[in-house]
Design a protein around this motif. Sequence first.
Motif, PDB file in Angstrom:
ATOM      1  N   ALA A  37      45.868  51.610  39.940  1.00  0.00           N
ATOM      2  CA  ALA A  37      46.029  52.727  39.006  1.00  0.00           C
ATOM      3  C   ALA A  37      45.531  54.037  39.615  1.00  0.00           C
ATOM      4  CB  ALA A  37      45.280  52.438  37.706  1.00  0.00           C
ATOM      5  N   ALA A  38      44.537  53.932  40.512  1.00  0.00           N
ATOM      6  CA  ALA A  38      43.999  55.124  41.167  1.00  0.00           C
ATOM      7  C   ALA A  38      44.857  55.558  42.355  1.00  0.00           C
ATOM      8  CB  ALA A  38      42.569  54.859  41.626  1.00  0.00           C
ATOM      9  N   GLY A  39      45.877  54.766  42.687  1.00  0.00           N
ATOM     10  CA  GLY A  39      46.782  55.134  43.763  1.00  0.00           C
ATOM     11  C   GLY A  39      46.407  54.592  45.130  1.00  0.00           C
ATOM     12  N   ASP A  40      45.421  53.699  45.197  1.00  0.00           N
ATOM     13  CA  ASP A  40      45.027  53.116  46.483  1.00  0.00           C
ATOM     14  C   ASP A  40      45.703  51.756  46.632  1.00  0.00           C
ATOM     15  OD1 ASP A  40      43.848  52.176  48.807  1.00  0.00           O
ATOM     16  OD2 ASP A  40      41.870  52.995  48.302  1.00  0.00           O
ATOM     17  N   ALA A  41      46.982  51.786  46.988  1.00  0.00           N
ATOM     18  CA  ALA A  41      47.784  50.564  47.057  1.00  0.00           C
ATOM     19  C   ALA A  41      47.297  49.619  48.144  1.00  0.00           C
ATOM     20  CB  ALA A  41      49.252  50.911  47.279  1.00  0.00           C
ATOM     21  N   VAL A  42      46.830  50.161  49.264  1.00  0.00           N
ATOM     22  CA  VAL A  42      46.386  49.315  50.374  1.00  0.00           C
ATOM     23  C   VAL A  42      45.167  48.496  49.956  1.00  0.00           C
ATOM     24  CG1 VAL A  42      45.432  49.321  52.712  1.00  0.00           C
ATOM     25  CG2 VAL A  42      47.342  50.828  52.149  1.00  0.00           C
ATOM     26  N   LEU A  43      44.173  49.157  49.375  1.00  0.00           N
ATOM     27  CA  LEU A  43      42.971  48.439  48.947  1.00  0.00           C
ATOM     28  C   LEU A  43      43.294  47.485  47.802  1.00  0.00           C
ATOM     29  CD1 LEU A  43      40.011  47.893  49.322  1.00  0.00           C
ATOM     30  CD2 LEU A  43      39.506  49.895  47.902  1.00  0.00           C
ATOM     31  N   ALA A  44      44.139  47.913  46.890  1.00  0.00           N
ATOM     32  CA  ALA A  44      44.533  47.042  45.773  1.00  0.00           C
ATOM     33  C   ALA A  44      45.170  45.766  46.300  1.00  0.00           C
ATOM     34  CB  ALA A  44      45.490  47.776  44.835  1.00  0.00           C
ATOM     35  N   GLN A  45      46.071  45.891  47.266  1.00  0.00           N
ATOM     36  CA  GLN A  45      46.730  44.704  47.811  1.00  0.00           C
ATOM     37  C   GLN A  45      45.727  43.782  48.501  1.00  0.00           C
ATOM     38  OE1 GLN A  45      50.257  45.367  50.146  1.00  0.00           O
ATOM     39  NE2 GLN A  45      50.503  43.194  50.557  1.00  0.00           N
ATOM     40  N   GLU A  46      44.782  44.337  49.232  1.00  0.00           N
ATOM     41  CA  GLU A  46      43.756  43.517  49.882  1.00  0.00           C
ATOM     42  C   GLU A  46      42.943  42.743  48.847  1.00  0.00           C
ATOM     43  OE1 GLU A  46      41.350  46.060  52.333  1.00  0.00           O
ATOM     44  OE2 GLU A  46      43.032  46.593  53.631  1.00  0.00           O
ATOM     45  N   ILE A  47      42.594  43.411  47.766  1.00  0.00           N
ATOM     46  CA  ILE A  47      41.817  42.763  46.710  1.00  0.00           C
ATOM     47  C   ILE A  47      42.647  41.685  46.024  1.00  0.00           C
ATOM     48  CG2 ILE A  47      40.704  43.153  44.467  1.00  0.00           C
ATOM     49  CD1 ILE A  47      39.876  45.942  45.600  1.00  0.00           C
ATOM     50  N   TYR A  48      43.908  41.972  45.747  1.00  0.00           N
ATOM     51  CA  TYR A  48      44.785  40.964  45.148  1.00  0.00           C
ATOM     52  C   TYR A  48      44.907  39.739  46.056  1.00  0.00           C
ATOM     53  CZ  TYR A  48      46.521  44.451  41.740  1.00  0.00           C
ATOM     54  OH  TYR A  48      46.650  45.379  40.739  1.00  0.00           O
ATOM     55  N   ASP A  49      45.048  39.965  47.361  1.00  0.00           N
ATOM     56  CA  ASP A  49      45.152  38.845  48.297  1.00  0.00           C
ATOM     57  C   ASP A  49      43.900  37.967  48.256  1.00  0.00           C
ATOM     58  OD1 ASP A  49      47.691  39.612  49.084  1.00  0.00           O
ATOM     59  OD2 ASP A  49      46.998  40.649  50.902  1.00  0.00           O
ATOM     60  N   THR A  50      42.733  38.594  48.167  1.00  0.00           N
ATOM     61  CA  THR A  50      41.481  37.839  48.065  1.00  0.00           C
ATOM     62  C   THR A  50      41.434  37.062  46.759  1.00  0.00           C
ATOM     63  OG1 THR A  50      40.334  39.480  49.424  1.00  0.00           O
ATOM     64  CG2 THR A  50      38.965  38.021  48.087  1.00  0.00           C
ATOM     65  N   SER A  51      41.869  37.699  45.688  1.00  0.00           N
ATOM     66  CA  SER A  51      41.899  37.034  44.383  1.00  0.00           C
ATOM     67  C   SER A  51      42.815  35.812  44.416  1.00  0.00           C
ATOM     68  CB  SER A  51      42.372  38.014  43.303  1.00  0.00           C
ATOM     69  OG  SER A  51      42.504  37.374  42.057  1.00  0.00           O
ATOM     70  N   LEU A  52      43.982  35.946  45.054  1.00  0.00           N
ATOM     71  CA  LEU A  52      44.904  34.814  45.168  1.00  0.00           C
ATOM     72  C   LEU A  52      44.270  33.674  45.951  1.00  0.00           C
ATOM     73  CD1 LEU A  52      48.253  36.689  45.929  1.00  0.00           C
ATOM     74  CD2 LEU A  52      47.670  35.463  43.819  1.00  0.00           C
ATOM     75  N   SER A  53      43.586  33.988  47.025  1.00  0.00           N
ATOM     76  CA  SER A  53      42.927  32.956  47.836  1.00  0.00           C
ATOM     77  C   SER A  53      41.855  32.214  47.046  1.00  0.00           C
ATOM     78  CB  SER A  53      42.296  33.579  49.084  1.00  0.00           C
ATOM     79  OG  SER A  53      43.280  34.103  49.926  1.00  0.00           O
ATOM     80  N   ILE A  54      41.077  32.960  46.285  1.00  0.00           N
ATOM     81  CA  ILE A  54      40.024  32.332  45.483  1.00  0.00           C
ATOM     82  C   ILE A  54      40.637  31.477  44.383  1.00  0.00           C
ATOM     83  CG2 ILE A  54      38.161  32.806  43.842  1.00  0.00           C
ATOM     84  CD1 ILE A  54      37.438  35.220  45.660  1.00  0.00           C
ATOM     85  N   ALA A  55      41.653  31.989  43.713  1.00  0.00           N
ATOM     86  CA  ALA A  55      42.317  31.212  42.658  1.00  0.00           C
ATOM     87  C   ALA A  55      42.877  29.922  43.237  1.00  0.00           C
ATOM     88  CB  ALA A  55      43.413  32.042  41.996  1.00  0.00           C
ATOM     89  N   ASP A  56      43.473  29.994  44.431  1.00  0.00           N
ATOM     90  CA  ASP A  56      43.998  28.791  45.081  1.00  0.00           C
ATOM     91  C   ASP A  56      42.882  27.801  45.388  1.00  0.00           C
ATOM     92  OD1 ASP A  56      46.586  29.742  44.992  1.00  0.00           O
ATOM     93  OD2 ASP A  56      46.615  30.393  47.091  1.00  0.00           O
ATOM     94  N   ALA A  57      41.772  28.292  45.916  1.00  0.00           N
ATOM     95  CA  ALA A  57      40.641  27.419  46.262  1.00  0.00           C
ATOM     96  C   ALA A  57      40.074  26.733  45.026  1.00  0.00           C
ATOM     97  CB  ALA A  57      39.552  28.222  46.971  1.00  0.00           C
ATOM     98  N   GLN A  58      40.145  27.407  43.898  1.00  0.00           N
ATOM     99  CA  GLN A  58      39.631  26.851  42.648  1.00  0.00           C
ATOM    100  C   GLN A  58      40.676  26.029  41.900  1.00  0.00           C
ATOM    101  OE1 GLN A  58      38.337  30.455  40.655  1.00  0.00           O
ATOM    102  NE2 GLN A  58      36.258  30.220  41.460  1.00  0.00           N
ATOM    103  N   GLY A  59      41.911  26.075  42.353  1.00  0.00           N
ATOM    104  CA  GLY A  59      42.979  25.381  41.642  1.00  0.00           C
ATOM    105  C   GLY A  59      43.274  26.024  40.301  1.00  0.00           C
ATOM    106  N   ALA A  60      43.077  27.329  40.223  1.00  0.00           N
ATOM    107  CA  ALA A  60      43.219  28.067  38.964  1.00  0.00           C
ATOM    108  C   ALA A  60      44.591  28.748  38.911  1.00  0.00           C
ATOM    109  CB  ALA A  60      42.096  29.090  38.842  1.00  0.00           C
ATOM    110  N   LEU A  61      45.596  27.985  38.491  1.00  0.00           N
ATOM    111  CA  LEU A  61      46.959  28.505  38.474  1.00  0.00           C
ATOM    112  C   LEU A  61      47.146  29.698  37.536  1.00  0.00           C
ATOM    113  CD1 LEU A  61      49.397  25.454  38.684  1.00  0.00           C
ATOM    114  CD2 LEU A  61      49.156  27.360  40.277  1.00  0.00           C
TER     115      LEU A  61
END
Length: 111
Positions: A37-61
Amino acid sequence: MGKIDQALSIIDQEGTGSGLDWYTAEFLRIRGDVYAAAGDAVLAQEIYDTSLSIADAQGALSRRLRTARSLSRLLFQLGRRADALECLEGTLQRFSEGFQTRDFSKREGAD
């Protein structure tokens, strides 16, 4: 303190050391949403990628789905429609049940 900084501070306070490790992927998704929302797409994507990895590790679909939706929305806004579709489809294909849940049936604009 600006609204973005205030939002990030609240997320950090709630998500750090709270004993809510199960919700780390969700806190990161929200943090990514703030940066998007603040316009920092690069950082947002990095954070989303980390979130996806953690969700996968937890099996949290469901948490993965929420993050995939946010990431796909960002990619779409950046004109990367094929990447957005691939991200979302890759997550949706993992589901074998729960198609009536709110997270699964949530429509764009209902956020």
